[in-house]
Scaffold this motif. Structure first.
Motif, PDB file in Angstrom:
ATOM      1  N   PHE A  29      -3.521  31.207  -7.296  1.00 49.66           N
ATOM      2  CA  PHE A  29      -2.532  31.151  -6.242  1.00 49.66           C
ATOM      3  C   PHE A  29      -3.286  31.215  -4.936  1.00 49.66           C
ATOM      4  O   PHE A  29      -4.206  31.995  -4.787  1.00 49.66           O
ATOM      5  CB  PHE A  29      -1.578  32.342  -6.382  1.00 49.66           C
ATOM      6  N   PRO A  30      -2.972  30.376  -4.000  1.00 49.32           N
ATOM      7  CA  PRO A  30      -3.733  30.390  -2.757  1.00 49.32           C
ATOM      8  C   PRO A  30      -3.562  31.715  -2.022  1.00 49.32           C
ATOM      9  O   PRO A  30      -2.591  32.437  -2.224  1.00 49.32           O
ATOM     10  CB  PRO A  30      -3.122  29.234  -1.971  1.00 49.32           C
ATOM     11  N   HIS A  31      -4.528  32.022  -1.201  1.00 48.44           N
ATOM     12  CA  HIS A  31      -4.440  33.235  -0.390  1.00 48.44           C
ATOM     13  C   HIS A  31      -3.109  33.304   0.323  1.00 48.44           C
ATOM     14  O   HIS A  31      -2.640  32.310   0.849  1.00 48.44           O
ATOM     15  CB  HIS A  31      -5.484  33.195   0.729  1.00 48.44           C
ATOM     16  N   ILE A  32      -2.574  34.488   0.365  1.00 50.53           N
ATOM     17  CA  ILE A  32      -1.468  34.689   1.279  1.00 50.53           C
ATOM     18  C   ILE A  32      -2.159  35.028   2.602  1.00 50.53           C
ATOM     19  O   ILE A  32      -3.089  35.835   2.605  1.00 50.53           O
ATOM     20  CB  ILE A  32      -0.609  35.867   0.830  1.00 50.53           C
ATOM     21  N   ALA A  33      -1.775  34.397   3.653  1.00 49.92           N
ATOM     22  CA  ALA A  33      -2.494  34.606   4.906  1.00 49.92           C
ATOM     23  C   ALA A  33      -2.584  36.101   5.201  1.00 49.92           C
ATOM     24  O   ALA A  33      -1.590  36.812   5.147  1.00 49.92           O
ATOM     25  CB  ALA A  33      -1.775  33.896   6.040  1.00 49.92           C
ATOM     26  N   GLY A  34      -3.843  36.553   5.502  1.00 55.73           N
ATOM     27  CA  GLY A  34      -4.138  37.972   5.566  1.00 55.73           C
ATOM     28  C   GLY A  34      -3.165  38.820   6.369  1.00 55.73           C
ATOM     29  O   GLY A  34      -2.711  39.848   5.905  1.00 55.73           O
ATOM     30  N   ALA A  35      -2.816  38.339   7.583  1.00 57.55           N
ATOM     31  CA  ALA A  35      -2.050  39.199   8.481  1.00 57.55           C
ATOM     32  C   ALA A  35      -0.639  39.478   7.959  1.00 57.55           C
ATOM     33  O   ALA A  35      -0.113  40.559   8.156  1.00 57.55           O
ATOM     34  CB  ALA A  35      -1.968  38.571   9.859  1.00 57.55           C
ATOM     35  N   ASN A 104     -11.552  34.358  -4.847  1.00 62.90           N
ATOM     36  CA  ASN A 104     -10.925  33.040  -4.754  1.00 62.90           C
ATOM     37  C   ASN A 104      -9.507  33.011  -5.309  1.00 62.90           C
ATOM     38  O   ASN A 104      -8.674  32.252  -4.853  1.00 62.90           O
ATOM     39  CB  ASN A 104     -11.751  32.011  -5.527  1.00 62.90           C
ATOM     40  N   ASN A 105      -9.283  33.790  -6.355  1.00 67.47           N
ATOM     41  CA  ASN A 105      -8.056  33.620  -7.116  1.00 67.47           C
ATOM     42  C   ASN A 105      -7.065  34.763  -6.915  1.00 67.47           C
ATOM     43  O   ASN A 105      -5.878  34.573  -6.976  1.00 67.47           O
ATOM     44  CB  ASN A 105      -8.421  33.520  -8.601  1.00 67.47           C
ATOM     45  N   ASP A 106      -7.600  35.978  -6.731  1.00 64.58           N
ATOM     46  CA  ASP A 106      -6.714  37.127  -6.654  1.00 64.58           C
ATOM     47  C   ASP A 106      -6.499  37.581  -5.214  1.00 64.58           C
ATOM     48  O   ASP A 106      -5.883  38.612  -4.988  1.00 64.58           O
ATOM     49  CB  ASP A 106      -7.276  38.280  -7.480  1.00 64.58           C
TER      50      ASP A 106
ATOM     51  N   PRO C  33     -10.375  18.819  -9.757  1.00 66.47           N
ATOM     52  CA  PRO C  33     -10.326  19.571  -8.484  1.00 66.47           C
ATOM     53  C   PRO C  33      -9.480  18.875  -7.426  1.00 66.47           C
ATOM     54  O   PRO C  33      -9.057  19.515  -6.459  1.00 66.47           O
ATOM     55  CB  PRO C  33     -11.784  19.656  -8.048  1.00 66.47           C
ATOM     56  N   VAL C  34      -9.238  17.580  -7.601  1.00 71.92           N
ATOM     57  CA  VAL C  34      -8.384  16.890  -6.623  1.00 71.92           C
ATOM     58  C   VAL C  34      -6.929  17.303  -6.847  1.00 71.92           C
ATOM     59  O   VAL C  34      -6.191  17.578  -5.916  1.00 71.92           O
ATOM     60  CB  VAL C  34      -8.545  15.355  -6.759  1.00 71.92           C
ATOM     61  N   VAL C  35      -6.541  17.377  -8.128  1.00 71.32           N
ATOM     62  CA  VAL C  35      -5.163  17.741  -8.453  1.00 71.32           C
ATOM     63  C   VAL C  35      -4.931  19.246  -8.276  1.00 71.32           C
ATOM     64  O   VAL C  35      -3.947  19.674  -7.715  1.00 71.32           O
ATOM     65  CB  VAL C  35      -4.818  17.310  -9.895  1.00 71.32           C
ATOM     66  N   PHE C  36      -5.887  20.037  -8.809  1.00 69.06           N
ATOM     67  CA  PHE C  36      -5.788  21.502  -8.672  1.00 69.06           C
ATOM     68  C   PHE C  36      -6.967  21.990  -7.846  1.00 69.06           C
ATOM     69  O   PHE C  36      -8.047  22.190  -8.371  1.00 69.06           O
ATOM     70  CB  PHE C  36      -5.832  22.183 -10.047  1.00 69.06           C
ATOM     71  N   PRO C  37      -6.779  22.174  -6.557  1.00 66.60           N
ATOM     72  CA  PRO C  37      -7.944  22.454  -5.708  1.00 66.60           C
ATOM     73  C   PRO C  37      -8.454  23.903  -5.784  1.00 66.60           C
ATOM     74  O   PRO C  37      -9.408  24.234  -5.114  1.00 66.60           O
ATOM     75  CB  PRO C  37      -7.420  22.120  -4.302  1.00 66.60           C
ATOM     76  N   GLN C  38      -7.836  24.755  -6.615  1.00 69.94           N
ATOM     77  CA  GLN C  38      -8.260  26.147  -6.628  1.00 69.94           C
ATOM     78  C   GLN C  38      -9.716  26.284  -7.068  1.00 69.94           C
ATOM     79  O   GLN C  38     -10.100  25.754  -8.105  1.00 69.94           O
ATOM     80  CB  GLN C  38      -7.392  26.979  -7.576  1.00 69.94           C
ATOM     81  N   PRO C  39     -10.521  27.018  -6.286  1.00 68.87           N
ATOM     82  CA  PRO C  39     -11.923  27.171  -6.659  1.00 68.87           C
ATOM     83  C   PRO C  39     -12.100  27.862  -8.008  1.00 68.87           C
ATOM     84  O   PRO C  39     -13.058  27.593  -8.718  1.00 68.87           O
ATOM     85  CB  PRO C  39     -12.527  28.006  -5.529  1.00 68.87           C
TER      86      PRO C  39
END
Lengths: 422, 300, 344
Positions: A29-35, A104-106, C33-39
């Motif tokens: 899951f992408p980062h939730i913006a820090g602030a 990266n992930n958590d 990585p193009v479809v799922f860009p998560q590192p």
């Protein structure tokens, strides 16, 4: 524990669902913006299984205690600190992977590195790639912070350092050797890089302070050896006046108990770098009196109410006395909280690092007023490096005598020059 | 290398006694573990990679029994018999399902068992270091023999291991049951055709082998640190012993365990930096010259 | 040279179709990585490539030739260390260091293999294990060169190759994909070559191979060296990624894990070990997130697979498919899958 579990699960469930839907195992899951995020997530790669599991479990309990206290006191500007711990199983490549995943992930914005020796170096390299703030809380290997070639801008060590202990140990041993006329020395240390370096440095400084110290023999049992009989009988043959040992943890417990069978400590002075850890002391059923040991942790030293309170709080979570790793992890949390306060909650690695450089912290474990994070090499000074003597009952170690930190720093500087580090 | 020290030690009675006793102490506990491993392999053709975990289980069972009852004898019995029961269950419920299959399947099952037991111990006892404690009966100064010193507990330990080894050897070579077990190792179909319950025998032999591991663990509990994962190092050492002595040979295990014991005891005096290398060299040499080991049957 | 009993696999033996499949796999991996860009997904796949090469190369010995090596991680580690040391010296480029790592490992495997392949069955397993322990102890003892138990410290530099900057995570991933697919294709070709069929014959009937004039020892040594070299590339990928090399790479647990990957996946199918690698890595990844008692979970899953399916996952699927096909067309003769039990 509670916050950590639910937090980790929430992300993971999304991961699993995403994985099922897309056919990819990990989408994260992408980062939730820090602030905006409510909690600041702190990742902790450490060893939670196998022979040295206590390293990770005790370090984690200390972090849980610290975060609970910080959060109850209002957190960092209303935001709470949340621990995400993960087992690396003591494998360096796994430590690297887990650390990358945590960042990266958590969504972990800070790393407390609870890895020992090689794992700590693996995490160190990850931090070079992904420059979040990282505090090493278990590695005592001097080169991690002393060697400028290894320097990483956002990595700090909040743990004792081999060379500091060597100076303190050498000073103390030399004094006792002079008093009691201990000239013939032997060593019994585990046969790996830490055991050999630690022993060599201890002897180097002992000889500087008391030139009559002579090493008559050395035995090197294997790391994690279950049986020390041949080393013990070898010591009986050589009949030294004193022994230095860098054994630690479960190995040391076995060595002491097996030595007891031979009454080894009746006539031989024993100097240990690892005996001062409370779980080692409590595991030994017949603790001989009068053994000399370096401080690892003790609720009575430094004699401060905050220190005793820490020991009680820790025991409430872990059900045993704090370890060396516990006070180091706890101190790391205090450093992190203070740095976060000074950046107004910004978790940017470079900003936190700038605050940490040279920070003085009135930690419960400071021998004088404060433990200082030295800005030149990102490592702490001013922590307890005292030596004491064992007594058979709790508190197990008494008569701590400290060494002046100014003297330690002076000799450390010389040592660095000799190594080409400074 | 310090061969002068070695010669000096051999010529001094006190040193020789102490080091010989060291060799026996190191060797006999190893023999106890290895004999169980070897017995199981010899009769069932199974390499029990979980044997080290059984040793750990024996140590923890003894630790618990001693903490609850304070009786050393009860602790020994709990360690040995508890693991024997566990071994029988493991053989019946799990191991017997992979008989006749690839040895790697057996390896996989044992690995799973090791993982489960290690984590189970951590779940129950935590990661802390544990020590059972020395019973008062043995809290005596070491016994002096010709100027050398041997702790009383070690005399007891070596005695128990020797007695167990002797009983095992006599049982297999001198009794009717032993004869059947030997026959079972060579021709199980024939033994079955004679109306003997081979399934029961297999389980029994597996249980006996496990009992030896559990007994070794219980004997080690007062002097060795108990941690999850403590079975690994003993497993590796006992494999070295098995390979040197010959897979499936109890007498070979005895000789090889002594060989390792003497190498370590006198190596510590004469060539301290080369002890591990020496053990490796012995093993590699045996494998190259006589792959079936000192006393092992030639591979068919 | 007469081919041994032919085992049909998912992949037909034709080179063209292998290449087409390889290209498709390459495209899929590069598209991920193009479809799922998560590192984290990229990281996971790089580990999968590294350990996948270890397991696949070990299966050339275990599944193809019937040589159960317990010491394969020694070559994985030797690849990582030779590569890491050469890169840290700062004198060579990444491709040169990689080639040197592969070449050096091949020589090491040649020396060790020359002794080992003469032994049979479990004795072969033990001596390979013994040599691995020896190499592990050299790595731990030779602190001046290897850093001992602390590993190669200070990071492994990644200077650009032909304008490709491997410090960029995506480029690094892409490079790993290409190397991985090329190695798998190479192993596939060896396994489908006359040499590969000779090895199958040695596995199924060494006496027959011997009568037919096959130099059994030489053939075994050949695949031992090739498998070692392939494992070293796995080591190079891992060293490149974690920016270090550690003695744990050469520890027996790493070899053990490779064996478990093969067993969990299955060794009848060429790509079976990769299924096992994926299974073990995925389990490890998720279970570690939920609980520190991952041993308990992993152990139970292994028991379930072994006792429930009684074979590796890919083998199970393969047998199931064969069964279905057999039931649909009962007239067509189906080659009986040879279940070989190795006497110990």
């Amino acid at each position: 524990m509670g916050t950590k579990r639910t937090g980790a699960r929430a992300v993971s469930r999304r991961q699993v669902l995403g994985g099922l839907a897309a056919g990819a195992a990990i989408t994260g899951f992408p980062h939730i913006a820090g602030a905006q995020a409510k909690a600041i997530r702190v990742g902790m790669p450490t060893i939670l299984s196998g022979r040295v599991a206590i390293l990770g479990t005790s370090g984690r309990a200390a972090v849980q205690l610290a975060f609970r206290q910080i959060n109850e006191a209002g957190g960092i500007g209303g935001r709470t600190l949340e621990l995400v711990d993960r087992d690396s199983k003591g494998r360096p490549d796994e430590a690297a992977k887990v650390t990358r995943d945590l960042i990266n992930n958590d969504g972990c914005e800070i790393i407390i590195d609870g890895e020992a020796s090689s794992g700590a170096f693996a995490v160190h390299e990850v931090i070079r790639d992904l420059p979040v703030l990282c505090l090493h809380t278990c590695s005592e290997t001097s080169s991690l912070s002393a060697d400028p070639k290894l320097h990483v801008k956002t990595a700090f060590r909040c743990a004792r350092q081999g060379i500091h202990d060597a100076v303190a140990g050498g000073t103390y041993a030399a004094r006792i050797a002079k008093e009691k006329g201990l000239k013939r020395w032997m060593t019994c240390s585990p046969d790996y890089a830490y055991g050999r370096d630690n022993t060599a440095e201890f002897l180097e400084f002992a000889k500087i302070f008391e030139p009559s110290v002579e090493v008559v023999d050395q035995v090197w049992p294997k790391l994690f050896a279950p049986d020390y009989t041949e080393s013990i009988t070898k010591i009986l043959q050589v009949k030294p006046q004193a022994i230095y040992s860098a054994l630690w943890g479960g190995d040391l417990v076995a060595f002491i108990e097996q030595s007891n069978l031979y009454r080894l400590f009746a006539n031989i002075g024993f100097f240990s770098g690892g005996l001062g850890d409370p779980p080692v002391l409590t595991a030994i059923k017949q603790l001989p009196p009068g053994l000399n040991t370096a401080y690892r942790y003790n609720r009575n030293y430094p004699a401060k109410p905050a220190n005793a309170a820490f020991a009680d709080g820790f025991a409430g979570i872990a059900k045993h006395e704090p370890t060396n790793w516990a006070w180091q992890c706890y101190t790391a949390c205090l450093f992190i909280a203070e740095a976060l306060k000074r950046t107004n909650g910004s978790t940017e690695g470079a900003r936190l690092a700038a605050e940490l450089k040279g920070m003085k912290l009135a930690a419960p474990f400071a021998v004088d007023d404060a433990i200082t994070m030295r800005d030149t090499d990102h490592t702490i000074i001013g922590y307890p490096v005292a030596w004491g003597r064992t007594v058979p009952k709790a508190p197990y170690v008494e008569d701590f005598s400290g060494v002046d930190w100014a003297k330690i720093v002076e000799l450390e500087t010389q040592w660095k020059k000799g190594k080409g580090y400074a | 290398m310090n061969l002068e020290a070695l010669a000096a030690c051999l010529s001094s009675a006190s040193c020789a006694v102490t080091q010989v006793s060291t060799a026996l102490i190191v060797g006999m506990l190893l023999f106890l573990v290895t004999s169980g491993l070897s017995l199981i392999f010899g009769v069932l053709g199974i390499v029990n990679f979980a044997h080290g975990a059984f040793y750990m289980l024996g140590a923890y069972l003894a630790f618990t029994a001693y903490a609850l009852s304070g009786s050393f004898l009860l602790a020994m019995a709990a360690g040995a018999l508890g693991v024997a029961v566990f071994g029988v269950l493991f053989e019946r419920l799990i191991m017997s399902r992979v008989y006749g299959r690839d040895i790697l399947m057996q390896l996989l099952v044992c690995y799973a068992m090791i993982l489960i037991l290690d984590d189970g111990v951590k779940l129950l006892y935590g990661g802390e270091y544990r020590m059972m404690g020395m019973p008062d009966a043995f809290a005596l100064p070491p016994v002096e023999i010709a100027g050398g010193f041997v702790p009383g507990y070690y005399l007891f330990m070596v005695g128990v291991a020797l007695a167990a080894g002797l009983a095992l050897w006599l049982g297999i070579n001198r009794t009717r049951l032993g004869k059947i077990i030997r026959a079972l190792a060579i021709n199980p179909q024939m033994v079955g055709a004679l109306g003997i319950n081979t399934t029961l025998l297999y389980a029994g032999v597996f249980g006996l082998g496990s009992l030896l591991a559990g007994m070794a663990g219980a004997l080690a509990a007062p002097i060795r640190t108990l941690t999850p994962g403590m079975g690994v190092s003993i497993l590796i050492e006992s494999f070295i012993v098995t390979v040197i002595g010959g897979m499936g040979s109890i007498a070979g295990a005895f000789i090889a365990a002594l060989l390792i014991g003497f190498t370590r005891a006198f190596g510590a005096i004469g060539f301290p930096l080369f002890v591990d290398g020496m053990m490796f060299a012995i093993m590699a040499l045996v494998l190259i010259v006589k792959p079936s080991g000192l006393l092992g049957r030639e591979a068919a | 040279m007469r081919p041994g009993p032919l085992r049909s696999g998912l992949l037909p033996s034709g080179l063209l179709r292998d290449l087409a499949l390889a290209l498709a796999a390459l495209a899929v991996f590069l598209a991920v990585p193009v479809v799922f860009p998560q590192p984290a997904l990229r990281d996971f796949l790089i580990y999968f490539f590294a350990y996948g090469l270890l397991a696949m190369s070990l299966n050339l010995l275990v599944g193809l030739t019937g040589l159960v090596s317990f010491g394969h991680a020694a070559y994985f580690a030797s690849g990582a260390y030779v590569f890491g040391l050469l890169m840290q010296s700062g004198r060579v480029s990444i491709p040169v260091a990689t080639l040197a790592a592969v070449g050096g490992t091949a020589i090491l495997a040649l020396v060790i293999g020359a002794i080992c392949v003469r032994l049979k069955e479990i004795y072969f397993s033990f001596i390979t294990l013994a040599f691995q322990m020896f190499i592990h102890s050299i790595i731990v003892t030779w602190v001046g060169l290897t850093g001992g138990d602390q590993g190669l410290r200070g990071g492994i530099p990644r200077p650009p190759i032909l304008g490709l900057d491997l410090n960029d995570a995506r480029t690094l991933y892409g490079t790993c994909v290409v190397v991985f697919v090329v190695c798998i294709v190479a192993m596939r070709q060896v396994s489908q070559s006359p040499f590969g069929y000779t090895l199958r014959m040695i596995r199924d009937n060494p006496a027959r191979a011997n009568f037919l004039g096959v130099n059994v020892v030489l053939m075994k040594l050949g695949i031992f060296v090739f498998a070692g070299a392939m494992a070293s590339i796995g080591g190079v990928l891992l060293a490149l990624f974690v920016s270090g090399a550690y003695p744990e790479f050469a520890f027996w647990t790493t070899s053990g894990e490779a064996i478990f990957m093969i067993m969990l996946g299955g060794m009848k199918l060429f790509l079976g070990p990769l299924v096992g690698t994926l299974l073990l890595q995925t389990l490890n990844h998720f279970v570690t997130i939920y609980t520190e008692y991952h041993g308990l979970v992993l152990g139970s899953v292994i028991l379930l697979i072994v006792l429930g399916l009684r074979r590796g996952l890919a083998d199970y699927l393969y047998d199931w498919l064969q069964d279905r096909r057999a039931r649909r067309a009962p007239s067509a003769p189906v080659p009986e899958p040879v279940v070989k039990s190795r006497p110990v």
